[in-house]
Motif scaffolding. Sequence first.
Motif, short mmCIF file in Angstrom:
data_model
loop_
_atom_site.label_atom_id
_atom_site.label_comp_id
_atom_site.label_asym_id
_atom_site.label_seq_id
_atom_site.Cartn_x
_atom_site.Cartn_y
_atom_site.Cartn_z
N LYS A 79 0.83 -1.20 0.00
CA LYS A 79 0.00 0.00 0.00
C LYS A 79 0.87 1.25 0.00
O LYS A 79 0.58 2.22 -0.71
N ALA A 80 1.93 1.22 0.80
CA ALA A 80 2.83 2.38 0.88
C ALA A 80 3.51 2.62 -0.46
O ALA A 80 3.66 3.77 -0.89
N ARG A 81 3.91 1.54 -1.14
CA ARG A 81 4.55 1.68 -2.45
C ARG A 81 3.57 2.24 -3.48
O ARG A 81 3.93 3.08 -4.31
N THR A 82 2.33 1.76 -3.42
CA THR A 82 1.31 2.25 -4.35
C THR A 82 1.05 3.74 -4.13
O THR A 82 0.99 4.53 -5.08
N LYS A 83 0.91 4.12 -2.87
CA LYS A 83 0.66 5.52 -2.54
C LYS A 83 1.82 6.40 -3.01
O LYS A 83 1.61 7.46 -3.60
N ALA A 84 3.05 5.94 -2.76
CA ALA A 84 4.23 6.71 -3.16
C ALA A 84 4.31 6.84 -4.68
O ALA A 84 4.66 7.90 -5.20
N ALA A 85 3.98 5.76 -5.39
CA ALA A 85 4.04 5.78 -6.85
C ALA A 85 3.02 6.76 -7.42
O ALA A 85 3.31 7.50 -8.37
N ILE A 86 1.83 6.77 -6.84
CA ILE A 86 0.79 7.70 -7.31
C ILE A 86 1.24 9.14 -7.10
O ILE A 86 1.14 9.98 -8.00
N GLN A 87 1.75 9.44 -5.91
CA GLN A 87 2.17 10.82 -5.63
C GLN A 87 3.36 11.22 -6.50
O GLN A 87 3.43 12.35 -6.98
N VAL A 133 -2.87 2.52 -12.10
CA VAL A 133 -3.91 2.16 -11.14
C VAL A 133 -5.23 2.75 -11.64
O VAL A 133 -5.25 3.56 -12.58
N ALA A 134 -6.32 2.37 -11.01
CA ALA A 134 -7.62 2.92 -11.36
C ALA A 134 -7.80 4.29 -10.70
O ALA A 134 -7.22 4.54 -9.64
N PRO A 135 -8.59 5.18 -11.30
CA PRO A 135 -8.85 6.48 -10.66
C PRO A 135 -9.40 6.33 -9.25
O PRO A 135 -9.08 7.14 -8.36
N SER A 136 -10.20 5.29 -9.02
CA SER A 136 -10.74 5.07 -7.67
C SER A 136 -9.63 4.78 -6.66
O SER A 136 -9.75 5.13 -5.48
N THR A 137 -8.55 4.17 -7.13
CA THR A 137 -7.41 3.89 -6.25
C THR A 137 -6.72 5.19 -5.86
O THR A 137 -6.30 5.37 -4.71
N VAL A 138 -6.62 6.10 -6.81
CA VAL A 138 -6.02 7.41 -6.51
C VAL A 138 -6.83 8.10 -5.42
O VAL A 138 -6.27 8.60 -4.43
N PHE A 139 -8.16 8.10 -5.57
CA PHE A 139 -9.02 8.76 -4.58
C PHE A 139 -9.00 8.04 -3.23
O PHE A 139 -9.24 8.66 -2.20
N ARG A 140 -8.71 6.74 -3.24
CA ARG A 140 -8.64 6.00 -1.98
C ARG A 140 -7.48 6.51 -1.12
O ARG A 140 -7.60 6.63 0.10
N TYR A 141 -6.37 6.82 -1.78
CA TYR A 141 -5.20 7.29 -1.04
C TYR A 141 -5.18 8.82 -0.91
O TYR A 141 -4.63 9.35 0.07
N PHE A 142 -5.75 9.50 -1.89
CA PHE A 142 -5.73 10.96 -1.91
C PHE A 142 -7.14 11.46 -2.24
O PHE A 142 -7.50 11.57 -3.41
N PRO A 143 -7.95 11.76 -1.21
CA PRO A 143 -9.35 12.14 -1.43
C PRO A 143 -9.55 13.36 -2.33
O PRO A 143 -10.57 13.48 -2.99
N THR A 144 -8.58 14.28 -2.34
CA THR A 144 -8.68 15.45 -3.20
C THR A 144 -7.41 15.59 -4.04
O THR A 144 -6.37 15.02 -3.71
N ILE A 192 -7.03 13.60 -12.74
CA ILE A 192 -6.85 12.40 -11.92
C ILE A 192 -6.75 11.17 -12.82
O ILE A 192 -5.97 10.24 -12.54
N GLU A 193 -7.50 11.16 -13.90
CA GLU A 193 -7.46 10.03 -14.83
C GLU A 193 -6.07 9.87 -15.45
O GLU A 193 -5.57 8.75 -15.61
N GLN A 194 -5.44 10.99 -15.79
CA GLN A 194 -4.09 10.94 -16.35
C GLN A 194 -3.09 10.41 -15.32
O GLN A 194 -2.20 9.62 -15.65
N ILE A 195 -3.25 10.86 -14.10
CA ILE A 195 -2.35 10.40 -13.03
C ILE A 195 -2.52 8.90 -12.79
O ILE A 195 -1.54 8.16 -12.65
N ALA A 196 -3.77 8.46 -12.78
CA ALA A 196 -4.05 7.04 -12.56
C ALA A 196 -3.42 6.19 -13.67
O ALA A 196 -2.81 5.14 -13.41
N GLU A 197 -3.54 6.66 -14.90
CA GLU A 197 -2.96 5.92 -16.02
C GLU A 197 -1.44 5.85 -15.91
O GLU A 197 -0.83 4.80 -16.14
N ALA A 198 -0.82 6.96 -15.54
CA ALA A 198 0.64 6.99 -15.41
C ALA A 198 1.12 6.09 -14.28
O ALA A 198 2.18 5.46 -14.38
#
Length: 203
Positions: free
Chosen positions: A21-29, A55-66, A46-52
């Motif tokens: 989870k920590a690696r996923t969060k760090a990769a997204i940020q 992960v799914a956009p919902s995963t981005v919002f799970r770790y970063f609500p805004t 957010i969609e562009q970030i998720a693609e890069a």
Amino acid sequence: MKPQTQPDQAKPVTGLRERKKARTKAAIQREAVRMFREQGYTATTIEQIAEAAEVAPSTVFRYFPTKQDLVFSHDYDLPFAMMLQAQSPDLTPIQAERRTIRSMLEDIPPEELALQRERWVLIISEPELWGASLGNMSRTMEIMSEQVAKRAGRDPGDASVRAYAGAVFGVMLQVSLEWAKNPDMDFAVALDEALLFLEDLRP
């Protein structure tokens, strides 16, 4: 019949899950900050970030609500509080702060420290982020006041405690802003030297 899992066998699984989870969060940020830098904060979705980050956009919002959380979110407040309270009571307040900060910075990998600098560059270059950062700074000040008061056996609302925390935070903010402008600065050394000027300050 399946063998039962012993408690000590289950712990590594939990640890692996948390590390993933920590690696996923760090990769997204990391991808978010990179894209904000390359194409602008407002233009990046957010969609562009998720693609890069793959992960799914919902995963981005799970770790970063805004969207702003992609810049402001970090996991340093709790470790800072724990390490500060673990410092020797014989140390002056600023000595305890300096030792805590030095220890934390020593444990941060160079690539993560570089990411933190990129975050500061974004904050001072994007009006929307700079405005939002004031609330984030206020929360950090509250945490700092609480920890200083706890070590000193004082009330976090005492004027002297808040003034002390404000002075320390002001130095940290100033050095961070200078660091954002100067990539060659040794942040750890500069911050430690700046905090030394507060040696005689007491809450």
